[in-house]
Design an enzyme around this catalytic site. Structure first.
Site, PDB file in Angstrom:
ATOM      1  N   TRP A 112       0.806  -1.223   0.000  1.00 54.25           N
ATOM      2  CA  TRP A 112       0.000   0.000   0.000  1.00 54.25           C
ATOM      3  C   TRP A 112       0.838   1.272   0.000  1.00 54.25           C
ATOM      4  O   TRP A 112       0.331   2.347  -0.245  1.00 54.25           O
ATOM      5  CB  TRP A 112      -0.917   0.033   1.238  1.00 54.25           C
ATOM      6  CG  TRP A 112      -0.193  -0.338   2.508  1.00 54.25           C
ATOM      7  CD1 TRP A 112      -0.207  -1.570   3.114  1.00 54.25           C
ATOM      8  CD2 TRP A 112       0.658   0.489   3.325  1.00 54.25           C
ATOM      9  NE1 TRP A 112       0.596  -1.560   4.248  1.00 54.25           N
ATOM     10  CE2 TRP A 112       1.133  -0.302   4.411  1.00 54.25           C
ATOM     11  CE3 TRP A 112       1.065   1.833   3.259  1.00 54.25           C
ATOM     12  CZ2 TRP A 112       1.984   0.193   5.398  1.00 54.25           C
ATOM     13  CZ3 TRP A 112       1.915   2.316   4.242  1.00 54.25           C
ATOM     14  CH2 TRP A 112       2.364   1.510   5.289  1.00 54.25           C
ATOM     15  N   ASN A 113       2.126   1.166   0.310  1.00 54.86           N
ATOM     16  CA  ASN A 113       2.866   2.403   0.600  1.00 54.86           C
ATOM     17  C   ASN A 113       3.146   3.256  -0.636  1.00 54.86           C
ATOM     18  O   ASN A 113       3.132   4.473  -0.573  1.00 54.86           O
ATOM     19  CB  ASN A 113       4.151   2.099   1.383  1.00 54.86           C
ATOM     20  CG  ASN A 113       5.094   1.202   0.628  1.00 54.86           C
ATOM     21  OD1 ASN A 113       4.665   0.353  -0.156  1.00 54.86           O
ATOM     22  ND2 ASN A 113       6.370   1.381   0.846  1.00 54.86           N
ATOM     23  N   LYS A 136      -2.481  -7.967  -7.861  1.00 55.70           N
ATOM     24  CA  LYS A 136      -3.297  -7.725  -6.669  1.00 55.70           C
ATOM     25  C   LYS A 136      -2.745  -6.541  -5.893  1.00 55.70           C
ATOM     26  O   LYS A 136      -1.653  -6.620  -5.338  1.00 55.70           O
ATOM     27  CB  LYS A 136      -3.298  -8.947  -5.748  1.00 55.70           C
ATOM     28  CG  LYS A 136      -4.308  -8.758  -4.617  1.00 55.70           C
ATOM     29  CD  LYS A 136      -4.096  -9.730  -3.476  1.00 55.70           C
ATOM     30  CE  LYS A 136      -3.254  -9.184  -2.359  1.00 55.70           C
ATOM     31  NZ  LYS A 136      -3.765  -7.972  -1.720  1.00 55.70           N
ATOM     32  N   PRO A 137      -3.497  -5.441  -5.861  1.00 55.25           N
ATOM     33  CA  PRO A 137      -3.037  -4.335  -5.013  1.00 55.25           C
ATOM     34  C   PRO A 137      -3.383  -4.635  -3.562  1.00 55.25           C
ATOM     35  O   PRO A 137      -4.123  -5.577  -3.278  1.00 55.25           O
ATOM     36  CB  PRO A 137      -3.864  -3.151  -5.526  1.00 55.25           C
ATOM     37  CG  PRO A 137      -5.049  -3.733  -6.228  1.00 55.25           C
ATOM     38  CD  PRO A 137      -4.747  -5.164  -6.572  1.00 55.25           C
ATOM     39  N   ASP A 138      -2.858  -3.836  -2.649  1.00 59.05           N
ATOM     40  CA  ASP A 138      -3.214  -4.009  -1.244  1.00 59.05           C
ATOM     41  C   ASP A 138      -4.693  -3.651  -1.041  1.00 59.05           C
ATOM     42  O   ASP A 138      -5.246  -2.826  -1.784  1.00 59.05           O
ATOM     43  CB  ASP A 138      -2.326  -3.108  -0.373  1.00 59.05           C
ATOM     44  CG  ASP A 138      -2.485  -3.431   1.097  1.00 59.05           C
ATOM     45  OD1 ASP A 138      -1.745  -4.304   1.584  1.00 59.05           O
ATOM     46  OD2 ASP A 138      -3.381  -2.843   1.755  1.00 59.05           O
ATOM     47  N   GLU A 209      10.866  -7.909  -3.241  1.00 56.82           N
ATOM     48  CA  GLU A 209      11.454  -6.684  -2.685  1.00 56.82           C
ATOM     49  C   GLU A 209      10.845  -6.504  -1.315  1.00 56.82           C
ATOM     50  O   GLU A 209       9.653  -6.222  -1.198  1.00 56.82           O
ATOM     51  CB  GLU A 209      11.101  -5.491  -3.580  1.00 56.82           C
ATOM     52  CG  GLU A 209      11.540  -5.656  -5.021  1.00 56.82           C
ATOM     53  CD  GLU A 209      12.990  -5.289  -5.218  1.00 56.82           C
ATOM     54  OE1 GLU A 209      13.554  -5.720  -6.235  1.00 56.82           O
ATOM     55  OE2 GLU A 209      13.554  -4.583  -4.360  1.00 56.82           O
ATOM     56  N   LEU A 210      11.665  -6.672  -0.287  1.00 56.62           N
ATOM     57  CA  LEU A 210      11.095  -6.790   1.064  1.00 56.62           C
ATOM     58  C   LEU A 210      11.491  -5.618   1.964  1.00 56.62           C
ATOM     59  O   LEU A 210      11.725  -4.531   1.478  1.00 56.62           O
ATOM     60  CB  LEU A 210      11.512  -8.148   1.649  1.00 56.62           C
ATOM     61  CG  LEU A 210      11.201  -9.338   0.725  1.00 56.62           C
ATOM     62  CD1 LEU A 210      11.775 -10.641   1.259  1.00 56.62           C
ATOM     63  CD2 LEU A 210       9.709  -9.477   0.483  1.00 56.62           C
ATOM     64  N   CYS A 243      10.331   1.396   1.959  1.00 56.38           N
ATOM     65  CA  CYS A 243      11.264   0.310   2.267  1.00 56.38           C
ATOM     66  C   CYS A 243      12.710   0.793   2.248  1.00 56.38           C
ATOM     67  O   CYS A 243      13.561   0.238   2.926  1.00 56.38           O
ATOM     68  CB  CYS A 243      11.072  -0.827   1.282  1.00 56.38           C
ATOM     69  SG  CYS A 243      11.162  -0.256  -0.417  1.00 56.38           S
ATOM     70  N   GLU A 337      12.187  -3.120  11.542  1.00 55.61           N
ATOM     71  CA  GLU A 337      11.724  -2.026  10.673  1.00 55.61           C
ATOM     72  C   GLU A 337      10.457  -1.414  11.273  1.00 55.61           C
ATOM     73  O   GLU A 337       9.486  -2.119  11.540  1.00 55.61           O
ATOM     74  CB  GLU A 337      11.412  -2.622   9.294  1.00 55.61           C
ATOM     75  CG  GLU A 337      10.955  -1.604   8.279  1.00 55.61           C
ATOM     76  CD  GLU A 337      10.521  -2.254   6.971  1.00 55.61           C
ATOM     77  OE1 GLU A 337       9.854  -3.304   7.015  1.00 55.61           O
ATOM     78  OE2 GLU A 337      10.843  -1.715   5.906  1.00 55.61           O
TER      79      GLU A 337
HETATM   80  P1  NAD Z   1       2.523  -7.206   3.534  1.00 56.27           P
HETATM   81  O1  NAD Z   1       3.502  -8.258   3.251  1.00 56.27           O
HETATM   82  O2  NAD Z   1       1.641  -7.380   4.721  1.00 56.27           O
HETATM   83  O3  NAD Z   1       1.513  -7.007   2.299  1.00 56.27           O
HETATM   84  C1  NAD Z   1       1.973  -6.774   0.987  1.00 56.27           C
HETATM   85  C2  NAD Z   1       0.988  -7.418   0.003  1.00 56.27           C
HETATM   86  O4  NAD Z   1       0.968  -8.820   0.205  1.00 56.27           O
HETATM   87  C3  NAD Z   1      -0.452  -6.956   0.147  1.00 56.27           C
HETATM   88  O5  NAD Z   1      -1.057  -6.872  -1.125  1.00 56.27           O
HETATM   89  C4  NAD Z   1      -1.089  -8.069   0.958  1.00 56.27           C
HETATM   90  O6  NAD Z   1      -2.491  -8.184   0.754  1.00 56.27           O
HETATM   91  C5  NAD Z   1      -0.362  -9.280   0.400  1.00 56.27           C
HETATM   92  N1  NAD Z   1      -0.318 -10.427   1.303  1.00 56.27           N
HETATM   93  C6  NAD Z   1      -0.211 -10.400   2.669  1.00 56.27           C
HETATM   94  N2  NAD Z   1      -0.177 -11.666   3.143  1.00 56.27           N
HETATM   95  C7  NAD Z   1      -0.236 -12.495   2.062  1.00 56.27           C
HETATM   96  C8  NAD Z   1      -0.238 -13.917   1.902  1.00 56.27           C
HETATM   97  N3  NAD Z   1      -0.142 -14.736   2.957  1.00 56.27           N
HETATM   98  N4  NAD Z   1      -0.307 -14.417   0.653  1.00 56.27           N
HETATM   99  C9  NAD Z   1      -0.384 -13.615  -0.425  1.00 56.27           C
HETATM  100  N5  NAD Z   1      -0.408 -12.263  -0.328  1.00 56.27           N
HETATM  101  C10 NAD Z   1      -0.322 -11.718   0.898  1.00 56.27           C
HETATM  102  O7  NAD Z   1       3.338  -5.875   3.600  1.00 56.27           O
HETATM  103  P2  NAD Z   1       2.819  -4.434   4.030  1.00 56.27           P
HETATM  104  O8  NAD Z   1       2.842  -4.384   5.503  1.00 56.27           O
HETATM  105  O9  NAD Z   1       1.561  -4.078   3.354  1.00 56.27           O
HETATM  106  O10 NAD Z   1       3.953  -3.521   3.384  1.00 56.27           O
HETATM  107  C11 NAD Z   1       4.983  -3.019   4.145  1.00 56.27           C
HETATM  108  C12 NAD Z   1       6.223  -3.838   3.953  1.00 56.27           C
HETATM  109  O11 NAD Z   1       6.602  -3.853   2.585  1.00 56.27           O
HETATM  110  C13 NAD Z   1       7.405  -3.255   4.667  1.00 56.27           C
HETATM  111  O12 NAD Z   1       8.123  -4.268   5.311  1.00 56.27           O
HETATM  112  C14 NAD Z   1       8.249  -2.653   3.566  1.00 56.27           C
HETATM  113  O13 NAD Z   1       9.596  -2.529   3.852  1.00 56.27           O
HETATM  114  C15 NAD Z   1       7.961  -3.548   2.424  1.00 56.27           C
HETATM  115  N6  NAD Z   1       8.193  -2.871   1.153  1.00 56.27           N
HETATM  116  C16 NAD Z   1       9.278  -3.227   0.408  1.00 56.27           C
HETATM  117  C17 NAD Z   1       9.563  -2.555  -0.777  1.00 56.27           C
HETATM  118  C18 NAD Z   1      10.767  -2.904  -1.595  1.00 56.27           C
HETATM  119  O14 NAD Z   1      10.835  -2.510  -2.751  1.00 56.27           O
HETATM  120  N7  NAD Z   1      11.742  -3.616  -1.057  1.00 56.27           N
HETATM  121  C19 NAD Z   1       8.729  -1.547  -1.200  1.00 56.27           C
HETATM  122  C20 NAD Z   1       7.641  -1.213  -0.411  1.00 56.27           C
HETATM  123  C21 NAD Z   1       7.375  -1.898   0.759  1.00 56.27           C
END
Ligand code: NAD
Length: 465
Positions: A112-113, A136-138, A209-210, A243, A337
């Protein structure tokens, strides 16, 4: 007939991918997309802000990013995807070529960010490489992705080549991971591990990308005022929900006081609120997330950290930019983080100590160094991070879309941007044509003679090839 929206999307996408436009046509579509993204930016900015509450200037960064990415891949793809010649097994006698084919339907799961950038900037190279995409978007930011897709259809992309399927991770996200031919994920390390396990089980390509816990090193050759300007931008852009943003600052002991004075002054001067171009920082994504961020700060303070500015309870979704010092190792935010506008500062006695502390993390996404170029470059070479920005926080490396970006260690697998960012969405086919003589030599050559000839050939080859 599929009744599940995700499966329907895959069925349509698979069919459309078989009848996709040519590389040249896709490139033209992306160049039109570049223009339309800029023309329709007001609509995009309004939608991003309505969904995230981020500052308009930070929403604009997303518009910029998508336009740059569309232009970049439209221009480099025809050459990057072209068949290439390689050295054959036997010079002259083996003609070896490498061809690239799309993988099929790429699944993209986005956070979502940065709801525009992180949804569409990976779909662009995936589509340009000849794949279809199911995205799939958030759950908190579906409309931005849907609008971005509408603009891509307007640019001429056949609708079935890109499907946006909103829904939860446990439902749509899991269905995508179990059905796609390649999985691209951006989000938390915890989810990235779960999805990596599915990709491993299915033996499909996976790129993730985490998270990050990104350090900024301020070398003793830095100007403290310039360092403070960079640190503010690097720590509080997008309210720290980035991130690659900075959550740890290691400053040379000699500059500590001057830097902290300037950093705190500049942080206090930030205009925080939800609205137009005048705000420097917007809200967080939700009151719930603001509360989580505050819990990190309260935990650190309870264990002995000092708050230099911010640290006050959230007002709804708003969290004030927060600077901490004296954060003990036991505080959760020391290594975890926060993903909010919270940063801690620590003085270090040498560049070696700064490097050691910067690398002492499970993550390795981004790092930054402020100082004279020679000293900063020397520090950069020792950092365990996918990108290192010198005299910038994160934007210089991120916006260098011709260069790969991604994480070491728990920050990810694979890369986006650069030629890596498109080639990962392809399969290779090596075609080796043997001419005149078989690899095993003429039929009438004894095995012993063959071994002798090959031994001499190898010796010669080492010298000349
Ligand atoms: P998240 O992992 O909770 O969710 C991200 C996406 O994954 C959402 O669309 C969510 O619905 C989906 N999702 C969640 N659980 C799932 C599952 N079990 N199976 C399939 N899909 C699933 O992350 P968040 O909290 O929304 O985002 C923040 C995190 O993302 C932070 O840790 C941040 O550092 C990271 N991030 C990384 C980058 C990068 O480029 N490295 C960029 C932006 C955000």
């Amino acid at each position: 007939m599929d009744t599940n929206p995700t499966q329907t999307a895959f069925t349509k996408a698979r069919h459309a991918q078989q009848h996709r436009p040519t590389t040249r046509e896709l490139s033209d579509i992306l160049l039109r997309y570049h223009d339309l993204i800029l023309t329709r930016q007001t609509e995009l900015l309004d939608t991003i802000q309505a969904e995230t509450g981020k500052a308009r200037a930070h929403a604009f960064d997303e518009v910029l990013d998508v336009a740059i990415t569309a232009r970049h891949y439209a221009k480099i793809a025809p050459k990057a995807l072209k068949q290439t010649s390689k050295k054959g097994a036997l010079p002259v006698l083996t003609k070896t070529r490498v061809q690239r084919e799309p993988i099929g339907v790429v699944g993209i799961i986005a956070p979502w960010n940065y709801p525009l950038s992180l949804a569409i900037s990976d779909a662009i190279p995936a589509i340009m490489a000849g794949n279809a995409v199911v995205l799939k978007p958030d759950t908190q930011t579906p409309r931005t992705a849907q609008l971005a897709a509408e603009i891509l259809y307007q640019a001429g992309l056949p609708r079935d080549l890109l499907h946006v399927v909103p829904g939860s991770g446990s439902d749509v996200g899991q269905a995508i991971a179990h059905t796609c031919d390649y999985l691209m994920f951006t989000g938390s390390t915890a989810t990235g591990r779960k999805l990596g396990a599915i990709a491993g089980e299915r033996l499909i390509g996976y790129s993730a990308e985490l998270g990050g816990k990104n350090p900024l090193i301020i070398d003793e050759t830095a100007d403290p005022e310039q360092a403070a300007r960079i640190a503010v931008q690097a720590s509080f852009a997008n309210s720290g929900q980035l991130c690659i943003s900075i959550e740890r600052i290691y400053v040379a002991e000699a500059l500590r006081d001057a830097f902290l004075d300037a950093f705190v002054r500049r942080t206090k001067a930030l205009r925080v609120g939800i609205g137009g171009w005048d705000y420097d920082m917007g809200s967080l994504i939700s009151a719930e997330h603001a509360h989580k961020v505050h819990e990190y700060v309260q935990d650190a303070v309870a264990k002995g950290a000092q708050v230099l500015t911010g640290g006050t309870p959230p007002e709804g979704k708003i969290y004030q930019p927060t600077v901490l010092i004296d954060v003990p190792d036991t505080a959760h935010l020391k290594r975890e983080e926060v993903f909010g506008p919270v940063v801690f500062v620590e003085a270090v006695g040498s560049a070696a100590e700064a490097v050691e502390k910067a690398n002492d993390t499970d993550y390795g996404l981004n790092a930054a160094v402020v100082g004279r170029p020679k000293q900063a470059q020397a520090i950069a070479r020792q950092l365990h991070a996918g990108t290192v920005n010198i005299n910038e926080g994160f934007a210089a490396a991120w916006a260098s879309v011709d260069a790969p970006m991604g994480g070491w260690k728990a920050s990810g697998v694979g890369r986006r941007h650069g030629v890596e960012g498109i080639l990962k969405f392809t399969e290779t086919r090596t075609v080796a044509e043997q001419r005149l003589l078989p690899i095993g030599g003429p039929e009438n050559l004894s095995r012993e003679k063959y071994a002798k000839v090959m031994t001499s050939t190898l010796r010669l080859g080492k010298r000349f090839l």
